[in-house]
Write a protein that holds these residues in place. Structure first.
Motif, PDB file in Angstrom:
ATOM      1  N   SER A  69      -1.143  -1.193 -13.091  1.00 22.45           N
ATOM      2  CA  SER A  69      -2.341  -1.080 -13.939  1.00 22.45           C
ATOM      3  C   SER A  69      -3.523  -1.829 -13.344  1.00 22.45           C
ATOM      4  N   GLU A  70      -3.223  -2.794 -12.465  1.00 25.86           N
ATOM      5  CA  GLU A  70      -4.282  -3.552 -11.786  1.00 25.86           C
ATOM      6  C   GLU A  70      -4.732  -2.863 -10.503  1.00 25.86           C
ATOM      7  N   GLY A  71      -4.057  -1.752 -10.135  1.00 27.04           N
ATOM      8  CA  GLY A  71      -4.458  -1.013  -8.949  1.00 27.04           C
ATOM      9  C   GLY A  71      -3.497  -1.088  -7.791  1.00 27.04           C
ATOM     10  N   SER A  72      -2.313  -1.678  -7.990  1.00 21.86           N
ATOM     11  CA  SER A  72      -1.350  -1.790  -6.906  1.00 21.86           C
ATOM     12  C   SER A  72      -0.718  -0.430  -6.597  1.00 21.86           C
ATOM     13  N   ARG A  73      -0.319  -0.238  -5.340  1.00 23.08           N
ATOM     14  CA  ARG A  73       0.338   0.986  -4.916  1.00 23.08           C
ATOM     15  C   ARG A  73       1.847   0.800  -4.752  1.00 23.08           C
ATOM     16  N   LEU A  74       2.385  -0.288  -5.258  1.00 26.51           N
ATOM     17  CA  LEU A  74       3.828  -0.523  -5.174  1.00 26.51           C
ATOM     18  C   LEU A  74       4.577   0.561  -5.929  1.00 26.51           C
ATOM     19  N   MET A  75       5.777   0.928  -5.395  1.00 23.52           N
ATOM     20  CA  MET A  75       6.544   2.009  -6.002  1.00 23.52           C
ATOM     21  C   MET A  75       7.907   1.567  -6.520  1.00 23.52           C
ATOM     22  N   SER A  76       8.404   0.380  -6.118  1.00 26.92           N
ATOM     23  CA  SER A  76       9.767  -0.006  -6.461  1.00 26.92           C
ATOM     24  C   SER A  76       9.846  -1.480  -6.810  1.00 26.92           C
ATOM     25  N   THR A  77      10.750  -1.796  -7.751  1.00 30.50           N
ATOM     26  CA  THR A  77      10.980  -3.205  -8.097  1.00 30.50           C
ATOM     27  C   THR A  77      11.733  -3.934  -6.984  1.00 30.50           C
ATOM     28  N   GLN A  78      12.333  -3.200  -6.057  1.00 30.04           N
ATOM     29  CA  GLN A  78      13.037  -3.851  -4.950  1.00 30.04           C
ATOM     30  C   GLN A  78      12.081  -4.706  -4.129  1.00 30.04           C
ATOM     31  N   THR A  79      10.846  -4.239  -3.986  1.00 33.67           N
ATOM     32  CA  THR A  79       9.847  -5.027  -3.262  1.00 33.67           C
ATOM     33  C   THR A  79       9.606  -6.354  -3.967  1.00 33.67           C
ATOM     34  N   LEU A  80       9.533  -6.304  -5.299  1.00 30.57           N
ATOM     35  CA  LEU A  80       9.331  -7.536  -6.058  1.00 30.57           C
ATOM     36  C   LEU A  80      10.513  -8.480  -5.896  1.00 30.57           C
ATOM     37  N   ARG A  81      11.713  -7.936  -5.858  1.00 26.38           N
ATOM     38  CA  ARG A  81      12.903  -8.779  -5.664  1.00 26.38           C
ATOM     39  C   ARG A  81      12.839  -9.501  -4.322  1.00 26.38           C
ATOM     40  N   LEU A  82      12.394  -8.792  -3.280  1.00 32.40           N
ATOM     41  CA  LEU A  82      12.278  -9.407  -1.961  1.00 32.40           C
ATOM     42  C   LEU A  82      11.246 -10.532  -1.975  1.00 32.40           C
ATOM     43  N   TRP A  83      10.131 -10.324  -2.704  1.00 33.59           N
ATOM     44  CA  TRP A  83       9.131 -11.375  -2.809  1.00 33.59           C
ATOM     45  C   TRP A  83       9.697 -12.591  -3.514  1.00 33.59           C
ATOM     46  N   LEU A  84      10.398 -12.370  -4.618  1.00 38.56           N
ATOM     47  CA  LEU A  84      10.950 -13.477  -5.391  1.00 38.56           C
ATOM     48  C   LEU A  84      12.009 -14.248  -4.603  1.00 38.56           C
ATOM     49  N   ALA A  85      12.750 -13.556  -3.755  1.00 41.49           N
ATOM     50  CA  ALA A  85      13.800 -14.203  -2.965  1.00 41.49           C
ATOM     51  C   ALA A  85      13.252 -14.862  -1.704  1.00 41.49           C
ATOM     52  N   GLY A  86      11.948 -14.696  -1.423  1.00 45.44           N
ATOM     53  CA  GLY A  86      11.358 -15.291  -0.233  1.00 45.44           C
ATOM     54  C   GLY A  86      11.754 -14.606   1.046  1.00 45.44           C
ATOM     55  N   GLN A  87      12.135 -13.325   0.970  1.00 46.15           N
ATOM     56  CA  GLN A  87      12.613 -12.605   2.150  1.00 46.15           C
ATOM     57  C   GLN A  87      11.483 -11.979   2.947  1.00 46.15           C
ATOM     58  N   VAL A  88      10.260 -12.092   2.472  1.00 41.86           N
ATOM     59  CA  VAL A  88       9.106 -11.633   3.242  1.00 41.86           C
ATOM     60  C   VAL A  88       8.074 -12.754   3.242  1.00 41.86           C
ATOM     61  N   LEU A  89       7.323 -12.847   4.323  1.00 46.76           N
ATOM     62  CA  LEU A  89       6.321 -13.901   4.391  1.00 46.76           C
ATOM     63  C   LEU A  89       5.232 -13.705   3.343  1.00 46.76           C
ATOM     64  N   CYS A  90       4.805 -12.434   3.174  1.00 49.24           N
ATOM     65  CA  CYS A  90       3.662 -12.168   2.312  1.00 49.24           C
ATOM     66  C   CYS A  90       3.569 -10.655   2.115  1.00 49.24           C
ATOM     67  N   PRO A  91       3.036 -10.175   0.972  1.00 52.32           N
ATOM     68  CA  PRO A  91       2.827  -8.736   0.801  1.00 52.32           C
ATOM     69  C   PRO A  91       1.914  -8.167   1.888  1.00 52.32           C
ATOM     70  N   GLU A  92       2.155  -6.911   2.258  1.00 54.89           N
ATOM     71  CA  GLU A  92       1.316  -6.267   3.270  1.00 54.89           C
ATOM     72  C   GLU A  92      -0.123  -6.133   2.787  1.00 54.89           C
ATOM     73  N   ASP A  93      -0.287  -5.883   1.484  1.00 55.52           N
ATOM     74  CA  ASP A  93      -1.618  -5.724   0.893  1.00 55.52           C
ATOM     75  C   ASP A  93      -2.030  -7.048   0.267  1.00 55.52           C
ATOM     76  N   ALA A  94      -3.081  -7.679   0.809  1.00 53.10           N
ATOM     77  CA  ALA A  94      -3.532  -8.958   0.253  1.00 53.10           C
ATOM     78  C   ALA A  94      -3.963  -8.813  -1.195  1.00 53.10           C
ATOM     79  N   GLY A  95      -4.374  -7.602  -1.579  1.00 57.72           N
ATOM     80  CA  GLY A  95      -4.766  -7.390  -2.966  1.00 57.72           C
ATOM     81  C   GLY A  95      -3.612  -7.579  -3.935  1.00 57.72           C
ATOM     82  N   ASP A  96      -2.377  -7.317  -3.477  1.00 54.13           N
ATOM     83  CA  ASP A  96      -1.221  -7.529  -4.355  1.00 54.13           C
ATOM     84  C   ASP A  96      -1.019  -9.008  -4.663  1.00 54.13           C
ATOM     85  N   LEU A  97      -1.403  -9.873  -3.736  1.00 55.13           N
ATOM     86  CA  LEU A  97      -1.351 -11.307  -4.023  1.00 55.13           C
ATOM     87  C   LEU A  97      -2.305 -11.654  -5.162  1.00 55.13           C
ATOM     88  N   ARG A  98      -3.509 -11.115  -5.080  1.00 54.76           N
ATOM     89  CA  ARG A  98      -4.501 -11.390  -6.123  1.00 54.76           C
ATOM     90  C   ARG A  98      -4.041 -10.830  -7.459  1.00 54.76           C
TER      91      ARG A  98
END
Length: 853
Positions: free
Chosen positions: A723-752
């Motif tokens: 609803s904020e404009g993100s193009r994410l398609m799956s909760t699996q990406t969120l799980r990876l973020w929460l587990a610290g398995q990626v340094l940072c989202p590819e889209d800096a806007g998703d951080l904001r």
């Protein structure tokens, strides 16, 4: 002590006088003059070189100019001696360090208007070849004095960072003296072998260290080297400038108040003390050098410490501890200890009784805590609810990050209190390592007047009055990070009644490090000066750290139905050397599962499910190297020749003559950890790491609050981000973020967007910087991976034996090249494979070792 420093060799040397007494040295961006500590330290290292000795100087602070100035002094004196005596062949110098820095070491120092990195040729040595590559100057446009005939008489410097085999570097380059930068690293794996080899070849060694409690000090003592410790104190510098004052006047004391957990259930107190006594007695066993018994003792200490330091209710601990690498549930520890009890029945009957005693006592405590609040958890709740002094913060300091995170999770689950809420009450929660890291950064900023942009709300209140409360008695190994305590007027330590004597022993160790005995200093000076010093004339000094009256924290572990006499406490010998092996597992930082998967890992998914294995594979490797692994461990195998590359394979699939890539000194064999080990202390990259680490910490905490307050889920979070404009398609990406398995989202806007939805103030204010930092780290990682593949292909066809040494730049701003990493990489061929059915503690596996000749 100052008069005795005037007895050292070369004090009246005309060259030394010209350089130092007339203040010829200058350090970039430093407006003040150098102090007497710099002068006297320069005398010490020159004396060591003059007498062909091995010396470690423990510096009193983290002033940026002190290490490069010591190194520059040695180089300049060596160079001027070569010019004075032209018939003598110029010396070669091997510089060893834990992280990149030689460019900064020399480029920051100048003699008059001459920058030293433009004068002294600096090299990196290539593995497997005697050729060395020149490190280019960082100031190619600055003044260059003659480098023709003069350069031929100057010492050459070769750099080696965390080498797999320091003896190989010495044999190839054949240096005439060694320089070792220990910085403030807690332990240096390769230092003991370097000192042993230097003694064998009778090479002088000058080294410096900025952490008085670092293992490097112990290593120098054990190797028979000389150690000169400057006292650790803010007022020391000003006092030594005025030599008429007595040395003892500079001191201020740190008062440590033990907060003793006073059990209302004497059975638990007696049981813990019984287990501690049995394990301490077992540590004194004459058979303790046997591998099986060492592993048994190791797991016993881990089980005891896990029960002592349990930071949350047991049920919550058992569920959440699976999130962290190198950690185990209490049930796993109990089962593992039971297996080792069974394993030593026939082999060590005397040790069996002690281990059974400890096992039974710990199992009884475990049973009590199953249905009752843990003592440490209850004590922490009492500390958090206590009324604080006005304008004074409290800082809870945990031994490891996973215990800190579990505590934060526990108070959120049980009391609906977040870390942000605690800070609003003046309570901060950190770890020994983080405390030490922030204190070192604050000390550097205080000295230079420079500050870096950061989250001020998250930083510890180091510039204001605060009281540190250390959760549990730090071990000898953990004490390397206790240094910030000594800059406080008062502090407290949460401990158990039977640890009182161990605290006194630990305080003696701390005093010996930060307030060295003048007699020890005098003995070091006597050996450097080669003159007799009147030890009776050396004044004594008051201890720097003292223990004041204890406060009892009354904790009810379980209701007592009838009175029971309390066993009187008796002092226990805490065993002066439990060896670092016994403390290594507990002190090795536990990190969230998945952190190592950012760049590939040699740890299998089920590796943390069991603390022991009953089947191992022992590899005998070329060059006398050997290692032992669990059958389901994975290693990096070099495959192919013309197109050589790395493949992960199970140990049980290896064959003779397979070639394996090892990152020496790291249990997790991945490139990301190797990068962090090299650049973590570099000013240009330190902030990047802090930004990524901070967002990884804030995200799970913010998600936990949001989930509890709004009844949310990952699906709900995904919808909110869309609803904020993100193009994410799956909760699996969120799980990876929460587990610290990626340094940072590819889209800096998703951080904001995350910051807005989850109310993350730090990420909201710094999301662009976080994205930039992650991209920088990714770039170095990709460049290193690509260069590694090219190196493997060269190794496969033997090109490195005859080709040009590698100077590939991985990061232009850092001047980071592949050679900065290659000294830690080994490719070893498998000579033999032996599989055995034996009981092993999993954490004792995976270490690459070499047989001593």
């Amino acid at each position: 002590m100052v008069p005795y420093l005037n007895l050292l060799p070369r004090v009246n040397d005309p060259i030394f006088t010209e350089v130092w007494q007339n203040n010829r040295f200058a350090f970039e961006n430093l407006t003040t003059r150098f102090d007497k500590v710099d002068l006297y330290s320069a005398r010490l290292v020159c004396a060591a070189m003059h007498n062909n000795q091995r010396l470690l100087v423990v510096l009193p602070d983290r002033a940026l100019h002190r290490p490069p100035l010591l190194f520059a002094t040695c180089l300049v004196m060596d160079a001027l001696d070569s010019i004075r005596y032209p018939d003598i062949e110029p010396n070669k110098v091997a510089y060893f360090g834990t992280s990149i820095g030689i460019r900064e070491q020399l480029s920051a120092v100048k003699l008059h208007d001459l920058y030293l990195d433009n004068v002294f040729p600096t090299y990196r040595i290539a593995r497997g070849t005697t050729e060395a590559t020149v490190i280019p100057s960082k100031r190619s446009t600055r003044s260059r004095r003659t480098r023709g005939s003069l350069a031929n008489s100057l010492p050459q410097v070769v750099c080696a960072y965390s080498p797999a085999d320091p003896g190989e570097v010495i044999d190839h380059f054949e240096p005439t003296w060694l320089a070792v930068d220990c910085s403030d690293t807690d332990a240096i794996r390769w230092l003991p072998s370097l000192l042993e080899y230097a003694e064998h070849l009778d090479l002088p060694v000058v080294a410096w260290c900025q952490n008085p409690l670092a293992a490097a000090v112990h290593d120098f003592d054990k190797a028979g080297g000389l150690v000169f410790r400057w006292p650790k104190a803010y007022h020391f510098i000003q006092t030594i400038e005025n030599e008429s004052e007595q040395p003892e006047n500079y001191e201020h004391q740190t008062n440590i108040k033990p907060l003793v957990i006073d059990f209302q259930s004497p059975d638990v107190s007696v049981l813990l003390q019984r287990a501690y006594s049995a394990l301490a007695e077992l540590a004194r066993s004459s058979n303790i050098d046997q591998r099986l018994l060492r592993d048994a003792l190791n797991i016993g200490w881990r089980y005891l410490q896990a029960l002592e330091l349990l930071p949350v209710p047991l049920a919550l601990y058992e569920v959440e501890v699976h999130r962290f690498w190198n950690s185990a549930t209490l049930a796993q520890l109990q089962q593992t200890l039971g297996h080792f009890v069974d394993a030593i029945k026939d082999t060590y009957p005397q040790a069996l009784l002690l281990l059974q005693t400890a096992h039974e006592a710990l199992c009884s405590v475990h049973a009590v805590l199953t249905n009752n609040e843990p003592p440490m958890w209850t004590a922490l709740m009492s500390v958090c609810s206590a009324t604080r002094e006005e304008h004074t913060s409290r800082v809870l300091v945990f031994s490891t990050e996973f215990r800190r995170q579990l505590f934060i999770l526990g108070i959120l689950a049980r009391h609906n209190t977040s870390e942000h809420d605690l800070r609003s009450r003046g309570i901060w929660v950190t770890t020994l390592k983080a405390w030490h890291r922030e204190h070192a950064k604050y000390e550097r900023e205080r000295m230079t007047g420079k500050t870096h942009p950061t989250d001020e709300h998250h930083r510890l209140p180091l510039d204001k009055p605060y009281t540190p409360i250390i959760v549990g008695l730090p071990s000898t190994r953990q004490s390397v990070n206790i240094e910030p305590l000594f800059d406080q007027i008062a502090g407290a330590i949460l401990l158990y009644p039977y640890q009182k004597f161990a605290l006194l022993h630990r305080v003696q160790e701390w005093n010996a490090a930060v307030a060295p005995a003048p007699l020890d200093q005098a003995e070091c000076l006597a050996q450097l000066a080669r003159e007799t010093i009147d030890l009776d004339a050396v004044p004594t000094m008051a201890p720097r750290v003292i223990v004041v009256g204890a406060d009892d924290l009354r904790v009810t572990v379980q209701p007592v139905s009838r009175p029971s006499p309390t066993t009187p406490w008796k002092p226990l010998d805490p065993v002066q050397e439990l060896t670092r092996l016994f403390e290594a597992d507990e002190d090795m930082e536990a990190t969230e599962i998945g952190a190592e998967e950012r760049s590939g890992s040699s740890v299998t998914a089920d590796q943390s499910d069991m603390s022991w294995v009953d089947s191992i594979v022992e590899l005998q490797l070329e060059g006398g190297w050997h290692a032992t692994f669990a059958v389901n461990d994975m290693l990096q195998v070099v495959v192919g020749k013309n197109d050589a590359h790395i493949e992960e394979r199970y140990v049980r699939s290896l064959r003779q003559h397979d070639r394996i890539l090892f990152i020496v000194g790291q249990r997790r064999q991945n490139l990301y950890d190797l990068i962090i080990a090299r650049v973590h202390a570099h000013p240009a990259i330190e902030l990047h790491l802090a930004l990524v680490r901070r967002w990884h910490e804030e995200l799970p905490n913010a998600y936990g609050r949001w989930k509890q307050q709004h009844g949310g889920s990952l699906d709900g979070l995904l919808a909110a981000l869309k609803s904020e404009g993100s193009r994410l398609m799956s909760t699996q990406t969120l799980r990876l973020w929460l587990a610290g398995q990626v340094l940072c989202p590819e889209d800096a806007g998703d951080l904001r967007r995350l910051a807005r939805v989850l109310d993350m103030p730090f990420v909201r204010d710094n999301y662009r910087q976080i994205d930039k930092a992650a991209r920088r780290l990714r770039g170095i990682h990709i460049a290193l991976a690509n260069r590694l593949n090219r190196w493997l292909q060269q190794e496969a066809v033997g090109a490195l034996q005859i080709g040009e040494p590698d100077t590939s730049v991985l990061d232009k701003e850092l001047g980071l090249t592949f050679s900065d990493f290659r000294a830690s990489l080994l490719i070893l061929s498998v000579e033999s494979i032996q599989e055995r059915k034996e009981l092993y503690l999993r954490s004792s596996l995976g270490q690459l070792e070499r047989e001593e000749s």
